[in-house]
Scaffold this motif. Structure first.
Motif, mmCIF file in Angstrom:
data_model
loop_
_atom_site.group_PDB
_atom_site.id
_atom_site.type_symbol
_atom_site.label_atom_id
_atom_site.label_comp_id
_atom_site.label_asym_id
_atom_site.label_seq_id
_atom_site.Cartn_x
_atom_site.Cartn_y
_atom_site.Cartn_z
ATOM 1 N N HIS A 39 43.957 40.877 41.571
ATOM 2 C CA HIS A 39 43.052 40.500 42.663
ATOM 3 C C HIS A 39 43.817 39.988 43.876
ATOM 4 O O HIS A 39 43.395 40.200 45.028
ATOM 5 C CB HIS A 39 42.059 39.441 42.175
ATOM 6 N N GLU A 40 44.924 39.311 43.603
ATOM 7 C CA GLU A 40 45.749 38.843 44.736
ATOM 8 C C GLU A 40 46.288 40.025 45.524
ATOM 9 O O GLU A 40 46.308 40.015 46.776
ATOM 10 C CB GLU A 40 46.884 37.991 44.186
ATOM 11 N N LYS A 41 46.724 41.062 44.805
ATOM 12 C CA LYS A 41 47.223 42.272 45.482
ATOM 13 C C LYS A 41 46.107 42.965 46.247
ATOM 14 O O LYS A 41 46.314 43.452 47.381
ATOM 15 C CB LYS A 41 47.826 43.218 44.445
ATOM 16 N N LEU A 42 44.898 43.006 45.659
ATOM 17 C CA LEU A 42 43.755 43.625 46.345
ATOM 18 C C LEU A 42 43.403 42.840 47.603
ATOM 19 O O LEU A 42 43.116 43.429 48.660
ATOM 20 C CB LEU A 42 42.561 43.674 45.387
ATOM 21 N N ASN A 43 43.438 41.526 47.505
ATOM 22 C CA ASN A 43 43.148 40.695 48.685
ATOM 23 C C ASN A 43 44.197 40.921 49.781
ATOM 24 O O ASN A 43 43.870 40.891 50.981
ATOM 25 C CB ASN A 43 43.106 39.224 48.299
ATOM 26 N N LYS A 44 45.438 41.117 49.379
ATOM 27 C CA LYS A 44 46.485 41.393 50.360
ATOM 28 C C LYS A 44 46.229 42.705 51.101
ATOM 29 O O LYS A 44 46.404 42.803 52.319
ATOM 30 C CB LYS A 44 47.827 41.435 49.639
ATOM 31 N N ILE A 45 45.789 43.722 50.344
ATOM 32 C CA ILE A 45 45.468 45.013 50.967
ATOM 33 C C ILE A 45 44.310 44.840 51.953
ATOM 34 O O ILE A 45 44.305 45.395 53.074
ATOM 35 C CB ILE A 45 45.149 46.064 49.904
ATOM 36 N N ASP A 46 43.300 44.059 51.533
ATOM 37 C CA ASP A 46 42.155 43.812 52.432
ATOM 38 C C ASP A 46 42.613 43.099 53.693
ATOM 39 O O ASP A 46 42.109 43.381 54.819
ATOM 40 C CB ASP A 46 41.108 42.970 51.709
ATOM 41 N N THR A 47 43.557 42.189 53.541
ATOM 42 C CA THR A 47 44.069 41.478 54.716
ATOM 43 C C THR A 47 44.778 42.445 55.668
ATOM 44 O O THR A 47 44.626 42.362 56.905
ATOM 45 C CB THR A 47 45.039 40.377 54.263
ATOM 46 N N VAL A 48 45.551 43.377 55.100
ATOM 47 C CA VAL A 48 46.248 44.382 55.923
ATOM 48 C C VAL A 48 45.240 45.267 56.651
ATOM 49 O O VAL A 48 45.384 45.575 57.852
ATOM 50 C CB VAL A 48 47.193 45.213 55.055
ATOM 51 N N VAL A 49 44.190 45.659 55.937
ATOM 52 C CA VAL A 49 43.161 46.513 56.553
ATOM 53 C C VAL A 49 42.491 45.768 57.698
ATOM 54 O O VAL A 49 42.272 46.322 58.795
ATOM 55 C CB VAL A 49 42.140 46.952 55.497
ATOM 56 N N THR A 50 42.149 44.496 57.442
ATOM 57 C CA THR A 50 41.483 43.709 58.497
ATOM 58 C C THR A 50 42.391 43.555 59.717
ATOM 59 O O THR A 50 41.954 43.691 60.872
ATOM 60 C CB THR A 50 41.103 42.336 57.942
ATOM 61 N N GLU A 161 45.891 52.522 53.701
ATOM 62 C CA GLU A 161 45.524 51.229 53.090
ATOM 63 C C GLU A 161 44.220 51.341 52.307
ATOM 64 O O GLU A 161 44.075 50.715 51.242
ATOM 65 C CB GLU A 161 45.413 50.147 54.164
ATOM 66 N N HIS A 162 43.246 52.114 52.843
ATOM 67 C CA HIS A 162 41.997 52.315 52.096
ATOM 68 C C HIS A 162 42.276 53.033 50.772
ATOM 69 O O HIS A 162 41.655 52.700 49.733
ATOM 70 C CB HIS A 162 41.000 53.115 52.937
ATOM 71 N N GLU A 163 43.186 53.978 50.840
ATOM 72 C CA GLU A 163 43.524 54.694 49.603
ATOM 73 C C GLU A 163 44.172 53.733 48.594
ATOM 74 O O GLU A 163 43.860 53.753 47.389
ATOM 75 C CB GLU A 163 44.478 55.840 49.945
ATOM 76 N N ARG A 164 45.088 52.881 49.126
ATOM 77 C CA ARG A 164 45.728 51.897 48.239
ATOM 78 C C ARG A 164 44.696 50.933 47.660
ATOM 79 O O ARG A 164 44.767 50.548 46.487
ATOM 80 C CB ARG A 164 46.790 51.111 49.004
ATOM 81 N N ARG A 165 43.738 50.543 48.499
ATOM 82 C CA ARG A 165 42.714 49.613 48.012
ATOM 83 C C ARG A 165 41.872 50.252 46.917
ATOM 84 O O ARG A 165 41.501 49.608 45.909
ATOM 85 C CB ARG A 165 41.830 49.162 49.164
ATOM 86 N N GLU A 166 41.511 51.521 47.099
ATOM 87 C CA GLU A 166 40.706 52.194 46.077
ATOM 88 C C GLU A 166 41.473 52.282 44.754
ATOM 89 O O GLU A 166 40.900 52.069 43.680
ATOM 90 C CB GLU A 166 40.334 53.593 46.572
ATOM 91 N N ARG A 167 42.798 52.580 44.866
ATOM 92 C CA ARG A 167 43.578 52.653 43.641
ATOM 93 C C ARG A 167 43.664 51.276 42.964
ATOM 94 O O ARG A 167 43.535 51.161 41.743
ATOM 95 C CB ARG A 167 44.994 53.173 43.947
ATOM 96 N N GLN A 168 43.853 50.228 43.782
ATOM 97 C CA GLN A 168 43.938 48.885 43.213
ATOM 98 C C GLN A 168 42.613 48.468 42.611
ATOM 99 O O GLN A 168 42.561 47.867 41.519
ATOM 100 C CB GLN A 168 44.369 47.886 44.292
ATOM 101 N N ALA A 173 39.307 47.570 37.861
ATOM 102 C CA ALA A 173 38.146 47.927 37.037
ATOM 103 C C ALA A 173 38.592 48.416 35.664
ATOM 104 O O ALA A 173 38.008 48.046 34.622
ATOM 105 C CB ALA A 173 37.316 48.989 37.755
ATOM 106 N N SER A 174 39.652 49.251 35.653
ATOM 107 C CA SER A 174 40.158 49.743 34.370
ATOM 108 C C SER A 174 40.738 48.589 33.527
ATOM 109 O O SER A 174 40.529 48.523 32.318
ATOM 110 C CB SER A 174 41.239 50.792 34.626
ATOM 111 N N PHE A 175 41.451 47.669 34.239
ATOM 112 C CA PHE A 175 42.025 46.514 33.526
ATOM 113 C C PHE A 175 40.921 45.659 32.910
ATOM 114 O O PHE A 175 41.028 45.209 31.766
ATOM 115 C CB PHE A 175 42.878 45.693 34.497
ATOM 116 N N LYS A 176 39.833 45.454 33.691
ATOM 117 C CA LYS A 176 38.724 44.664 33.158
ATOM 118 C C LYS A 176 38.078 45.341 31.964
ATOM 119 O O LYS A 176 37.737 44.695 30.970
ATOM 120 C CB LYS A 176 37.695 44.419 34.251
ATOM 121 N N ARG A 177 37.937 46.654 32.063
ATOM 122 C CA ARG A 177 37.331 47.383 30.951
ATOM 123 C C ARG A 177 38.212 47.290 29.705
ATOM 124 O O ARG A 177 37.729 47.001 28.599
ATOM 125 C CB ARG A 177 37.124 48.850 31.362
ATOM 126 N N HIS A 178 39.509 47.509 29.910
ATOM 127 C CA HIS A 178 40.434 47.409 28.772
ATOM 128 C C HIS A 178 40.525 45.967 28.246
ATOM 129 O O HIS A 178 40.702 45.750 27.040
ATOM 130 C CB HIS A 178 41.818 47.902 29.171
#
Length: 602
Positions: A39-50, A161-168, A173-178
């Motif tokens: 989530h920290e990495k995802l938040n970082k990507i969101d910060t870059v996008v913003t 960055e959007h592509e990176r965010r979708e992958r993250q 989501a996969s990590f949560k499922r697993h």
């Protein structure tokens, strides 16, 4: 089972679930850590996008200002463009410092920075009116082309960055499922493991507990049977048993004790021991002094031991021998006391009758000798009286009178010695054993002369002790008569009396040795000499002389032993008597118990 082993099993049964839960908690902590980092990495990507979108808006604002120069003139737009340029440079620098971690994104940022600087140069020159030979249309076309490149770069950066965010986001989501699947699976496995281990542990604990419970029931049953056996035994014995706790309260009374004290068990329970077991001195009838103190156990046991007169609750009285023993607790502390006593009234009456019989026997043995000893001086006095009456010479009359007085004095001495043999004092008095022995030998002188027995006397020191003279005369009479009987006609007896200094095991006193020239002891005779009614004289003996003598010597705190002499001139038996200088006053009616020690050391 031992309590320590049972506690270890119980601790193991509880430790297994705790360890499993701790492992599961650690696994959950690791999962949460990885989830937080994702989530920290995802938040970082969101910060870059913003930040990229904000940069895009700033560049769009500058583009709009550059387009207005045709209407408002270049000076106004140029003044407004400068602060926006500064903010854009700051945003660009912040975006570059975010360490995007993607080489393509870093390359796009470098390209965007170069494109922006190039466009900013065009915008400043255009607003300043410099076209460098180009027409306005050509100059504007160049600026619009540069801005189009900037927008294209920004779109690529945003798309990246959007592509990176979708992958993250997909990875999260996969990590949560697993994670959910892992949690469910681990919970299932942990539940099965805990159920299995807990069941095994509880089975062992239950089995151990059941085994310990059965062992405890067995021990309790054995204790109950032992207690019943012990109580039955104590109730059936002929001696009184009384038990007390540490505070001196009665906790047990058997049937014999209840009969002797007059207190029934139910009535005596919980009462003070001195109120149930009331004892006084036999002669003075003064209460026996005793105090109850766990700090002075030895003095307490000594005060409850001895021979006393027991006063029953119903007014009855009886002589009892009583002893006390200490009861120790688990930590060797004083937990109580056991009193054991028995009625010795009949036994003492029998012993006193036997003593009286022995005294009469001694008197009988001496009667003939005393009759001869008294008859001879009386016969001499009668003859001298006749001579005095017929003699006319005063000098001869005085000599005859002097001889008559000497014979009369001898008769008086014999009669006094005879009377003192049975005159018993109530308290110990000073006794000179050499003089006492000489008095006894005087009574036996006639018997020794008839058997031609030589008596050698050797006295060293003062030979002074404290004791009961009549009883000591009886002892010396028994020993000397036995020595004469053992020596036989023409025999020899040696009497030695000397002061004895204090030694390690006994105090100072007098040592008496009587040695005869007889055949000595043979076989097991020496082991039976001090037993009542045992005699080697056949019908001529009562078998009580040495037994009574042993009791008298022990009463004085001394010892007596008989052994074969090692002297070649006197190879017979040697009687050795030790009497202490002072005797503990025990009462004139105190007798020794039936148990006697072997003659090797009495």
């Amino acid at each position: 089972m031992h309590p320590d082993k049972f506690r270890r099993l119980l601790a193991a049964a509880l430790a297994v679930p705790l360890v499993a839960l701790a492992a599961l908690g650690l696994f959950f902590a690791v999962l949460l850590h990885y989830d937080a980092r994702a989530h920290e990495k995802l938040n970082k990507i969101d910060t870059v996008v913003t930040a990229t979108e904000q940069l895009q808006d700033l560049i769009g604002t500058q583009e709009a200002l550059a387009r207005r120069h045709e209407i408002a003139g270049g000076a106004a737009q140029q003044s407004a463009l400068v602060p926006l340029h500064t903010i854009t440079r700051i945003r660009m620098a912040e975006l570059q410092k975010m360490a995007l971690g993607d080489p393509r994104a870093d390359a796009l940022l470098e390209t965007l920075n170069d494109q922006y600087l190039l466009w900013m140069g065009w915008a400043q020159e255009t607003l300043a009116g410099k076209t460098f030979g180009l027409t306005i249309a050509q100059n504007d076309a160049r600026g619009w082309q540069q801005m189009s490149s900037i927008h294209e770069t920004l779109r690529e950066l945003l798309d990246l960055e959007h592509e990176r965010r979708e992958r993250q986001a997909a990875a999260i989501a996969s990590f949560k499922r697993h994670t959910i699947e892992a949690i469910a699976l681990s919970a299932l496995l942990l539940g099965l493991l805990l159920a299995t281990l807990t069941r095994q542990s509880l089975t062992r604990v239950s089995r151990s507990y059941r085994k310990a419970l059965n062992e405890q029931e067995r021990i309790s049953g054995e204790l109950a049977r032992s207690r019943q056996w012990l109580q039955t035994t104590l109730e059936s014995i002929g001696e009184g048993v009384l038990c007390c706790d540490a505070e001196g309260r009665v906790t047990f009374v058997n049937a014999t004790a209840a009969r002797l004290t007059g207190w029934q068990a139910a009535e005596a329970m919980g009462r003070a021991a001195q109120d149930v077991f009331v004892i006084v001195d036999e002669t003075s009838r003064r209460p026996r002094e005793h105090f109850w103190s766990a700090d002075h156990v030895d003095a307490l046991l000594a005060s409850w031991s001895g021979q006393s007169l027991l006063l029953g609750r119903d007014g009855s009285e009886c002589l009892v021998d009583h002893t006390a023993s200490c009861i120790q607790g688990p930590g060797n502390e004083f937990a109580g006391m056991v009193l054991v006593f028995r009625d010795v009234t009949d036994r003492l009456r029998t012993e006193r009758a036997l003593q009286t019989t022995e005294k009469l026997a001694v008197a009988g043995r001496l009667a003939a000798s005393i009759a001869h000893e008294i008859h001879n001086p009386l016969d001499a006095i009668a003859n001298l009286h006749y001579l005095i009456e017929t003699e006319e010479d005063p000098q001869l009359q005085r000599e005859h009178l002097k001889m008559a007085k000497q014979e009369l004095a001898r008769t008086i001495q014999i009669t006094r010695t005879m009377l003192s043999l049975y005159r018993e004092s109530e308290h110990p008095v000073p006794v000179i054993m050499s003089e006492l022995t000489q008095g006894v030998l005087l009574l036996l002188e006639r018997r020794a002369m008839q058997q031609n027995i030589t008596v050698e006397q050797n006295y060293e020191g003062h030979c002074r002790i404290e004791g009961f003279p009549a009883e000591l005369r009886q002892v010396m009479t028994n020993v000397l008569v036995n020595a004469m009987d053992a020596a036989g006609p023409g025999g020899r007896i040696q009497v030695r009396i000397e002061d004895q200094s204090a030694e390690e095991l006994r105090g100072s006193g007098v040592l008496i040795r009587v040695v005869d020239s007889g055949p000595g002891l043979s076989g097991d005779t020496g082991n039976r000499l001090f037993k009542p009614f045992f005699t080697t004289k056949g019908e001529a003996g009562t078998g009580l002389g040495l037994w009574v003598s042993l009791g008298i010597v022990q009463k004085h705190g001394g010892s007596i032993r008989i052994y074969n002499s090692c002297e070649s001139s006197l190879p017979g038996a040697c009687v050795e008597i030790y009497l202490p200088a002072r005797v503990l006053q025990l009462g004139i009616h105190r007798l020794v118990s039936e148990e006697v020690h072997p003659p090797a050391m009495v």
